[in-house]
Design a protein around this motif. Structure first.
Motif, short mmCIF file in Angstrom:
data_model
loop_
_atom_site.label_atom_id
_atom_site.label_comp_id
_atom_site.label_asym_id
_atom_site.label_seq_id
_atom_site.Cartn_x
_atom_site.Cartn_y
_atom_site.Cartn_z
N ASP A 1 -2.47 -2.51 11.94
CA ASP A 1 -3.22 -1.42 11.13
C ASP A 1 -4.64 -1.08 11.70
O ASP A 1 -5.10 -2.13 12.14
CB ASP A 1 -3.22 -2.18 9.80
N THR A 2 -4.95 0.09 11.41
CA THR A 2 -6.22 0.28 11.84
C THR A 2 -7.15 -0.25 10.81
O THR A 2 -8.63 0.04 10.92
CB THR A 2 -6.45 2.00 11.71
N HIS A 3 -7.05 -0.64 9.46
CA HIS A 3 -7.95 -1.01 8.44
C HIS A 3 -8.03 -2.53 8.58
O HIS A 3 -7.01 -3.24 8.29
CB HIS A 3 -7.39 -0.47 7.04
N GLY B 1 6.02 3.87 5.22
CA GLY B 1 5.01 4.84 4.61
C GLY B 1 3.77 5.16 5.53
O GLY B 1 2.73 5.37 5.01
N ALA B 2 3.95 4.80 6.57
CA ALA B 2 2.80 4.78 7.47
C ALA B 2 2.99 5.88 8.82
O ALA B 2 1.93 6.00 9.53
CB ALA B 2 2.46 3.37 8.36
N GLY C 1 0.60 8.78 9.71
CA GLY C 1 -0.67 8.92 10.25
C GLY C 1 -0.66 9.42 11.64
O GLY C 1 -1.25 10.69 11.72
N PRO C 2 0.01 8.92 12.54
CA PRO C 2 -0.04 9.96 13.72
C PRO C 2 1.08 11.05 13.69
O PRO C 2 0.98 12.12 14.44
CB PRO C 2 0.79 8.88 14.71
N PRO D 1 -1.51 -4.68 3.85
CA PRO D 1 -1.46 -6.10 3.81
C PRO D 1 -0.54 -7.22 4.03
O PRO D 1 -0.59 -8.17 3.78
CB PRO D 1 -1.89 -6.24 2.01
N GLU E 1 0.89 -1.08 -0.07
CA GLU E 1 -0.12 0.08 0.10
C GLU E 1 0.99 1.36 -0.12
O GLU E 1 0.34 2.56 0.35
CB GLU E 1 -1.08 0.08 1.20
N GLY F 1 1.38 0.13 10.98
CA GLY F 1 0.84 0.30 9.68
C GLY F 1 1.11 -0.61 8.77
O GLY F 1 1.52 -0.25 7.68
N CYS F 2 0.94 -1.92 8.82
CA CYS F 2 1.20 -3.14 8.22
C CYS F 2 0.73 -3.06 6.79
O CYS F 2 1.50 -3.88 5.98
CB CYS F 2 1.44 -4.26 9.06
N PHE G 1 -7.00 -5.00 5.95
CA PHE G 1 -5.57 -5.34 5.75
C PHE G 1 -5.18 -6.30 6.81
O PHE G 1 -4.38 -7.34 6.50
CB PHE G 1 -4.64 -4.08 6.00
N GLY H 1 -5.57 -2.01 15.04
CA GLY H 1 -5.39 -1.16 16.14
C GLY H 1 -4.39 -0.06 15.91
O GLY H 1 -3.70 -0.19 14.69
N ASP H 2 -4.30 1.17 16.76
CA ASP H 2 -3.54 2.25 16.51
C ASP H 2 -2.20 1.94 16.70
O ASP H 2 -1.86 1.49 17.96
CB ASP H 2 -4.10 3.28 17.57
N MET H 3 -1.33 2.32 16.09
CA MET H 3 0.13 2.00 15.98
C MET H 3 0.81 2.75 17.23
O MET H 3 1.71 2.04 18.15
CB MET H 3 0.88 2.37 14.68
C1 LIG Z 1 0.83 3.93 2.81
S1 LIG Z 1 0.12 2.68 3.81
C2 LIG Z 1 1.49 1.74 4.03
C3 LIG Z 1 1.02 -0.02 4.24
C4 LIG Z 1 2.07 -0.84 4.34
N1 LIG Z 1 3.46 -0.56 5.34
C5 LIG Z 1 3.00 -1.17 3.01
O1 LIG Z 1 3.95 -0.53 3.04
O2 LIG Z 1 2.25 -1.71 2.37
C6 LIG Z 1 -0.13 3.37 5.40
C7 LIG Z 1 -1.00 2.29 6.38
O3 LIG Z 1 -0.93 2.84 7.66
C8 LIG Z 1 -2.16 2.61 8.20
N2 LIG Z 1 -2.46 3.66 9.28
C9 LIG Z 1 -2.41 4.87 9.28
N3 LIG Z 1 -2.64 5.48 10.47
C10 LIG Z 1 -2.60 4.47 11.47
C11 LIG Z 1 -2.44 4.19 12.70
N4 LIG Z 1 -2.54 5.40 13.81
N5 LIG Z 1 -2.47 3.07 13.38
C12 LIG Z 1 -2.13 1.88 12.43
N6 LIG Z 1 -2.25 2.03 11.14
C13 LIG Z 1 -2.32 3.03 10.63
C14 LIG Z 1 -3.04 2.84 7.13
O4 LIG Z 1 -4.24 2.11 7.46
C15 LIG Z 1 -2.27 2.26 5.98
O5 LIG Z 1 -2.59 0.67 5.95
#
Ligand SMILES: C[S@@+](CC[C@H](N)C(=O)[O-])C[C@H]1O[C@@H](n2cnc3c(N)ncnc32)[C@H](O)[C@@H]1O
Length: 235
Positions: free
Chosen positions: A64-66, A104-105, A108-109, A44, A14, A41-42, A69, A88-90
């Protein structure tokens, strides 16, 4: 399912990233074979196999919050006792961790909030490896600035390094993520766009147009923005 996730459902990753960039970071992190790892923010779960290659006796908590995934990670790694997938929230993850991997996550925070929440969750000698949007020139073109207008505090690589160090982490390695890592993300997405175009609902057509615009922006202006990769030791 909303149009964005309809378009992205089942894609391998993602965000920009690939095995080379994971190996680049982990070869500088020196984690133990039995490392406790948070994949924050793993998505998939594209990076989990690579993380376990570097810590074959370790454990990965994939957060991951979604929920879809997390379901994808469970499908991929449900039989592997080393992997726990949780919605859950990272920032709420409880360690201690030897490594936090955040591809890449962290946007978010936000870098600052994440680094301060995670510092107490690290083992002595623990490491973070993350990627984050940066400018690659002092004055990016207007089209680039407009696209990322909502993203707070984008700076150049040196600004990001300074921000990490101000938070008390010691930067061990930094670089700009190579183009190949973006292609690894965008190529399957481009194929998906072609597959979904025919008969797309208006909402899906909008999501396709936004995706095509995003990819075109990167192809045209990739010299002016990108992702940094940072490897840093815990305070
Ligand atoms: C750009 S994607 C990257 C996903 C993965 N690391 C990859 O490289 O395929 C960012 C991910 O962070 C997750 N995300 C964003 N804020 C988050 C949070 N506070 N806690 C957990 N996951 C979060 C999103 O749902 C999304 O799946």
């Amino acid at each position: 399912m909303d149009a964005f996730f309809n378009l992205h459902d089942g894609l391998p990753r993602e965000g920009p990233g690939d095995r080379e960039s994971l190996d680049w970071a982990l070869s500088r992190a020196a984690i133990p074979r039995d490392a406790a790892i948070l994949d924050a923010g793993c998505g998939p779960g594209a990076d989990i196999a690579g993380l376990l290659d570097h810590a074959p006796e370790g454990r990965v908590l994939a957060l991951d919050t979604h929920a879809p995934f997390i379901a994808a990670v469970e499908r991929g790694f449900g039989d592997d006792p080393r992997v726990t997938a949780r919605c859950g929230d990272m920032l709420a993850a409880t360690g201690p961790f030897d490594l936090i991997w955040c591809a890449g996550a962290i946007y978010g925070p936000g870098v600052e909030a994440a680094l301060s929440a995670w510092a107490p969750q690290m083992r002595a000698g623990g490491t973070i490896a993350f990627s984050q949007l940066i400018w690659r020139v002092p004055e990016p073109p207007d089209a680039v600035r407009r696209t990322f207008a909502e993203v707070p505090r984008i700076g150049e690589l040196t600004d990001l390094v300074a921000q990490v160090e101000r938070a008390g982490w010691r930067v061990q390695a930094e670089r700009v993520l190579p183009d190949a890592a973006w292609e690894t993300y965008y190529r399957p997405l481009e194929t998906r766009v072609q597959q979904k175009r025919l008969g797309a609902s208006p909402e899906l057509r909008d999501a396709i147009a936004a995706t095509e615009a995003e990819i075109a922006l990167w192809r045209r202006h990739r010299d002016s923005f990108g992702y940094a990769q940072i490897v840093a030791a815990a305070p």
